[in-house]
Design a protein around this motif. Structure first.
Motif, PDB file in Angstrom:
ATOM      1  N   ASP A 390      65.775  -4.790 -20.676  1.00 47.90           N
ATOM      2  CA  ASP A 390      64.854  -4.169 -19.644  1.00 47.90           C
ATOM      3  C   ASP A 390      63.596  -4.402 -19.695  1.00 47.90           C
ATOM      4  OD1 ASP A 390      63.741  -1.993 -21.762  1.00 47.90           O
ATOM      5  OD2 ASP A 390      65.748  -1.384 -21.934  1.00 47.90           O
ATOM      6  N   GLU A 391      63.028  -5.059 -20.642  1.00 46.38           N
ATOM      7  CA  GLU A 391      61.641  -5.622 -20.803  1.00 46.38           C
ATOM      8  C   GLU A 391      61.100  -6.428 -19.583  1.00 46.38           C
ATOM      9  OE1 GLU A 391      62.219  -5.107 -25.332  1.00 46.38           O
ATOM     10  OE2 GLU A 391      63.251  -5.446 -23.386  1.00 46.38           O
ATOM     11  N   ILE A 392      62.326  -6.921 -18.875  1.00 43.81           N
ATOM     12  CA  ILE A 392      62.091  -7.912 -17.726  1.00 43.81           C
ATOM     13  C   ILE A 392      61.255  -6.998 -16.541  1.00 43.81           C
ATOM     14  CG2 ILE A 392      63.664  -9.451 -18.253  1.00 43.81           C
ATOM     15  CD1 ILE A 392      65.499  -8.400 -16.171  1.00 43.81           C
ATOM     16  N   LEU A 393      61.494  -5.804 -16.730  1.00 42.78           N
ATOM     17  CA  LEU A 393      60.784  -4.915 -15.724  1.00 42.78           C
ATOM     18  C   LEU A 393      59.177  -4.949 -15.797  1.00 42.78           C
ATOM     19  CD1 LEU A 393      63.188  -1.741 -16.215  1.00 42.78           C
ATOM     20  CD2 LEU A 393      62.935  -2.676 -13.847  1.00 42.78           C
ATOM     21  N   GLN A 394      58.575  -4.994 -17.034  1.00 45.33           N
ATOM     22  CA  GLN A 394      57.205  -5.347 -16.959  1.00 45.33           C
ATOM     23  C   GLN A 394      56.423  -6.273 -16.212  1.00 45.33           C
ATOM     24  OE1 GLN A 394      57.820  -3.979 -21.826  1.00 45.33           O
ATOM     25  NE2 GLN A 394      56.948  -6.191 -21.250  1.00 45.33           N
ATOM     26  N   GLY A 395      55.746  -6.103 -15.446  1.00 39.75           N
ATOM     27  CA  GLY A 395      54.882  -6.891 -14.599  1.00 39.75           C
ATOM     28  C   GLY A 395      55.510  -7.126 -13.275  1.00 39.75           C
TER      29      GLY A 395
END
Length: 540
Positions: A390-395
């Motif tokens: 879910d870190e791929i949501l950042q930016g």
């Protein structure tokens, strides 16, 4: 008329969802199937399987029928005969495909057991396979033995089962990057997960501690990157050496073996963080590469930050890797990790500051997103879908990306409500590397506390996801991270019986779940695991 009637039955099952009738009397009346079927009607009598029983199937159904014969052969000492037509007056197990069952989906099936005949019917071969797994679980536990038994006369209770899964993605993750898992052990793990009707196996092939997949264009990835000695996670400081990798021929065999059991292998190639093994092999991928390149490989392991520098050459390198990965794995979904990146290293690096300026990115979060989008666009051009934690949501989320929500459910909620596909995998309910009892009485684990009941209680669709977006939840996946799991025995101990609970979470309607009833079935199910030689944690 039979097809119309079949379709009506299927539609009724879909509407009622969990209209399940399970006997609760003597052991002979129990239907102890895991995961629990959607609809079960217990009938009078039993079908007896003996050496004279034959299988009847043609075409694609015959392919599945051979799998039933192969699964029973070790205990029987022979394979049931396969025929193309039903012999007059003989008992038989018949399998065939019927488009009339298409409302049950690709994986749904009907299983009918009468005293003279067993019939497994489905719209697609996967449904036949899952019907076989249910039939196997109706047999005595000795039918799961891996050596011949003396008496082959097994009674199957007469039932009518109509079944289909709740979710399309029912997954487990294995982590050979930390502690390498031998190919034979991995294949045996696939056998057991297929029995539980799991259909996705995510394999975490690369991390800071090891690169486990052969890449022809970059042989140093395995020549150097597969050879870290990872013994730090054992109480006594000892443990198996962790060297090893899968050749491309190994991967092809694993993928074929899984596909035969209707399991899709989803490769995970970590980036931009958890790339220490790649940087050890190729220092030019990392931040300040000149300093690292001056050291011999055996001294680089502790020096690398595990974070690549997303310069254009690095992007090209990992796209080359993904090209070979796509040639080996037919999976629509390719996992690229994307988690836990210490992007402050980019913020404080002069080269990365220049790159962010050139790309007109305001901060390192946007640089992280830019890198993920390069991989998303690349995979999309090749007809694949990127999956990331879910870190791929950042930016900003890449357009075609599927989010695997692990830091709780918020990432999955945000992604689903925004119209992106999601696989729910939160630490709270799906991290099977966590302790499952008091730490002082359990094998060493990474921490946490995840007992069986908590796994079973999970619902992969949080209330915060809008009803019209709930279809974006593809399903659920449990993780068996390998930092503390060094042997196949320990792996199975951590997986089962908790994976059996998750199998039911992914298959059965939440409204009719019953933990006590599940445990009752599980007490019989673990006899099957024992017969298969699968190590498991005893029930409390």
């Amino acid at each position: 008329m039979r097809r119309i009637a079949t379709m009506l039955v299927a539609v009724v099952v879909l509407v009622l969802g969990a209209a399940t009738c399970l006997a609760s009397g003597t052991d002979g009346d129990r239907i102890d199937v895991i995961p629990r079927p959607v609809s079960v009607e217990r009938l009078e009598g039993a079908f007896r399987i003996t050496p004279s029983t034959c299988l009847v199937a043609q075409g694609p159904a015959a392919v599945e029928a051979k799998k039933l014969a192969a699964s029973l052969a070790p205990a029987m000492g022979f394979s049931l005969e396969l025929r193309a037509s039903l012999p007059p007056g003989e008992k038989a197990i018949e399998m065939h495909l019927d488009e009339g069952l298409s409302p049950l989906g690709v994986e749904g099936y009907e299983l009918r057991v009468a005293p003279e005949r067993i019939a497994i019917v489905a719209a697609q071969p996967a449904g036949l396979f899952y019907g076989i797994q249910t039939l196997r679980q109706l047999l005595p536990a000795v039918a799961f033995r891996t050596t011949k038994v003396d008496d082959v006369a097994w009674d199957v209770p007469c039932v009518k089962i109509t079944d289909r899964p709740r979710f399309a993605w029912r997954g487990l993750l294995l982590d050979p990057a930390r502690h390498f898992i031998a190919k034979g052990d991995l294949l045996r793990f696939i056998d057991v997960m297929a029995l539980h009707k799991f259909n996705r196996l995510q394999v975490h092939l690369t991390d800071n501690e090891g690169w486990r997949i052969e890449i022809k264009k970059y042989p140093r990835l395995t020549e150097i990157g597969s050879k870290m000695d990872w013994n730090l996670r054992h109480r006594d400081g000892a443990g198996p050496r962790c060297f090893g990798f899968y050749t491309q021929d190994d991967i092809r065999q694993i993928v074929r073996y899984a596909a035969d059991r209707h399991v899709t292998v989803v490769p995970e190639i970590e980036m931009p963080f958890h790339t220490g093994a790649a940087i050890v092999a190729h220092p030019e991928l990392g931040i300040a590469p000149g300093r690292l390149a001056l050291q011999p490989p055996e001294q680089r392991w502790r020096e690398t930050s595990g974070l690549i520098a997303p310069r254009p050459e690095t992007v090209a390198f990992f796209q080359d890797v993904l090209t070979e990965v796509m040639e080996l794995f037919p999976s629509k979904h390719i996992h690229i990790g994307g988690d836990e990146a210490n992007i402050n290293l980019w913020t404080n690096d002069p080269e990365m500051q220049v790159q962010m300026t050139q790309l007109q990115l305001k901060d390192a979060h946007e640089l992280h997103s830019w890198f993920i989008k390069q991989m998303d666009a690349f995979l999309s051009r090749h007809g694949r879908r990127l999956v990331g934690w879910d870190e791929i949501l950042q930016g900003g989320l890449a357009p075609g990306a599927t989010v695997m929500s692990w830091r709780g459910e918020q990432g999955g909620i945000a992604a689903a409500n925004a119209g992106h596909d999601v696989v729910m995998a939160p630490t709270t309910h799906t991290y099977l590397d966590y302790y499952q009892g008091p730490p002082e009485s359990e094998p060493l684990a990474i921490g946490g506390n995840l007992p069986l009941a908590k796994v079973y209680s999970y619902d992969p669709i949080p209330e915060a996801i809008a009803p019209d977006k709930a279809h974006h939840v593809l399903g659920v996946q449990a993780q068996l991270w390998g930092e503390y799991i060094a042997t196949p025995e320990h792996l199975n101990y951590m997986a089962y019986p908790r994976a059996a609970a998750l199998a039911e979470v992914g298959w059965f309607a939440k409204e009719a779940k019953d933990y006590e009833q599940f445990v009752g079935r599980l007490r019989h199910h673990i006899a099957r695991l024992k017969a298969l030689g699968v190590d498991f944690r005893p029930l409390d």
